[in-house]
Design a protein around this motif. Structure first.
Motif, PDB file in Angstrom:
ATOM      1  N   ARG A  18       0.833  -1.221   0.000  1.00 22.33           N
ATOM      2  CA  ARG A  18       0.000   0.000   0.000  1.00 22.33           C
ATOM      3  C   ARG A  18       0.857   1.256   0.000  1.00 22.33           C
ATOM      4  O   ARG A  18       0.738   2.122   0.876  1.00 22.33           O
ATOM      5  N   ASP A  19       1.741   1.356  -0.993  1.00 23.66           N
ATOM      6  CA  ASP A  19       2.598   2.535  -1.152  1.00 23.66           C
ATOM      7  C   ASP A  19       3.463   2.784   0.078  1.00 23.66           C
ATOM      8  O   ASP A  19       3.794   3.927   0.401  1.00 23.66           O
ATOM      9  N   GLY A  20       3.816   1.712   0.785  1.00 22.56           N
ATOM     10  CA  GLY A  20       4.687   1.835   1.944  1.00 22.56           C
ATOM     11  C   GLY A  20       3.972   2.051   3.255  1.00 22.56           C
ATOM     12  O   GLY A  20       4.625   2.191   4.298  1.00 22.56           O
ATOM     13  N   GLU A  21       2.644   2.066   3.256  1.00 16.41           N
ATOM     14  CA  GLU A  21       1.909   2.255   4.510  1.00 16.41           C
ATOM     15  C   GLU A  21       2.259   1.174   5.532  1.00 16.41           C
ATOM     16  O   GLU A  21       2.548   1.462   6.692  1.00 16.41           O
ATOM     17  N   LEU A  22       2.228  -0.088   5.095  1.00 17.51           N
ATOM     18  CA  LEU A  22       2.588  -1.201   5.972  1.00 17.51           C
ATOM     19  C   LEU A  22       3.965  -1.703   5.566  1.00 17.51           C
ATOM     20  O   LEU A  22       4.147  -2.226   4.465  1.00 17.51           O
TER      21      LEU A  22
END
Length: 408
Positions: free
Chosen positions: A50-54
């Motif tokens: 998720r675009d680096g969220e997790l």
């Protein structure tokens, strides 16, 4: 006279109906949630979604012809996809219990290709008696104890050291006394699935089973333990087209403890098990090396050990915290050969994380800053049971997260 009696009887029943309606408890609906903003800075490319969220841990070094590590790259992102909305519903007494329900969603989605779309977080029915409770629906996996969810700022509550999983389930909770809580649950898999074939648990024909006992109070001292077992049937036919029904079992054990007062809390957990990938942890399973006859083979589990500690201290409008975690791949009790897609980095030796944080709160607004150092050590050579015999040099990612949440 007859007409008068008919009118009188009609009025009686109408008012009786109103009286019955007025005695029924009203259904109360309460919305809740928050709007979130995050600015995220990284120094090394990591396994993330998720675009680096997790974020999980740094990727394995990838060197070019000049000896430069391609994954050593500064990255920056701003996101609001964890913005959350939920509804709590409390209703009438049913079967002698207090009835309620909850629905919760965010914009994290269920896959990278669906990012920014709504996903279901929780959706469950709750019946609560004086000493017992029944939950039916999608909720935290039972190994995740509500009082022991780390207070990290970054999304994921300290995974992959702490479990992260929401699953359809039915769980029964019993309180034999004020300080003792016992739990049994049957769980299936939703979007948090084990690595490998997605229908492996469904094909087994059995749910995951888990039991748990806890003693004490989260406001003072609390200890507890969990034990669970699941079954997977990854394939229904061999490579040669013959029907098979080989099922593999996988266990997990966890222990947790906390101590707290009005200002400070210290929580810790240890988990050990086979193929914990459905809990968003490292590990998985593969095939037994020597079992390969006519395209058929037996399965070998990888075992994972993980532990973490979370400290939180309140100072008026401020909160200070520190999270630290460690996880190691322990190999298999059988001769192990990797299967593509059946594991989450079976080439890792161990990973660790240290993450201090600070939060300032005013009314509905919380402003937070968190620094996260995550280091991964990949195995270079392994023995027949996939235990690491030598390792590569460590790789680390430094992540800084600035967060703003407006709760309602």
């Amino acid at each position: 006279m007859k007409r008068f009696l008919l009118i009188l009887i009609s009025v009686f029943f109408v008012f009786s109906g109103f009286a019955q309606e007025s005695t029924k408890p009203k259904i109360e609906v309460k919305p809740y949630g928050f709007v979130a903003y995050e600015a995220i800075f990284d120094t090394y490319k990591s396994l993330d979604v998720r675009d680096g969220e997790l974020t999980f841990y740094p990727l394995k070094p990838n060197y070019d012809a000049n000896g430069n590590d391609i994954n050593k790259k500064v990255q920056f992102q701003m996101l609001s996809i964890i913005t959350r909305f939920g509804i709590k519903v409390s209703g009438p007494d049913i079967l002698g219990s207090k009835s309620s329900a909850r629905f919760e969603s965010d914009f994290y989605a269920t896959a990278n290709s669906y990012i920014y779309l709504l996903r279901l977080r929780h959706a469950f029915i709750n019946l609560k008696w004086e000493n017992a409770e029944l939950i039916m629906g999608q909720y935290w996996h039972p190994v995740i104890v509500n009082e022991f969810i780390p207070s990290t700022i970054s999304f994921g509550a300290g995974q992959p050291f702490h479990s992260l999983n929401r699953s359809p389930q039915i769980r029964f909770i019993y309180h034999p006394s004020k300080n003792i809580r016992m739990l049994i649950a049957a769980v299936s898999q939703g979007y948090h699935r084990t690595k490998g074939p997605e229908d492996a648990m469904r094909n087994s024909g059995r749910p995951e089973l888990l039991g748990q006992v806890a003693y004490g109070s989260a406001k003072k001292i609390m200890i507890g333990a969990s034990a669970g077992y699941k079954w997977l049937t990854p394939r229904l036919v061999t490579a040669s087209g013959l029907k098979i029904d080989k099922t593999i079992g996988q266990f997990l054990f966890s222990g947790f403890a906390s101590v707290a007062n009005e200002k400070t809390s210290i929580r810790t957990e240890v988990i050990y098990g086979e193929n914990l990938t459905h809990l968003v942890m490292i590990g998985g399973y593969g095939r037994v090396t020597e079992s390969d006859l006519n395209g058929d083979y037996d399965y070998a589990n990888l075992r994972t050990f993980s532990t973490w500690v979370d400290i939180n201290h309140k100072l008026s409008d401020w909160e200070l915290g520190l999270y630290a975690g460690y996880s190691k791949l322990m190999g298999s009790d059988k001769n192990y050969t990797s299967l593509s897609g059946y594991n989450r980095n079976d080439d890792i030796n161990y990973i660790y994380r240290i993450s201090p944080r600070v939060t300032y709160k005013q009314e509905n607004l919380a402003l937070s800053l968190e620094y996260m150092l995550t280091t991964a050590v990949y195995g270079e050579t392994f023995d027949a049971h996939h235990k690491v015999t030598s390792s590569l040099d460590p790789v680390s990612n430094n992540r800084v997260t600035l967060s703003a949440k407006y709760k309602f």
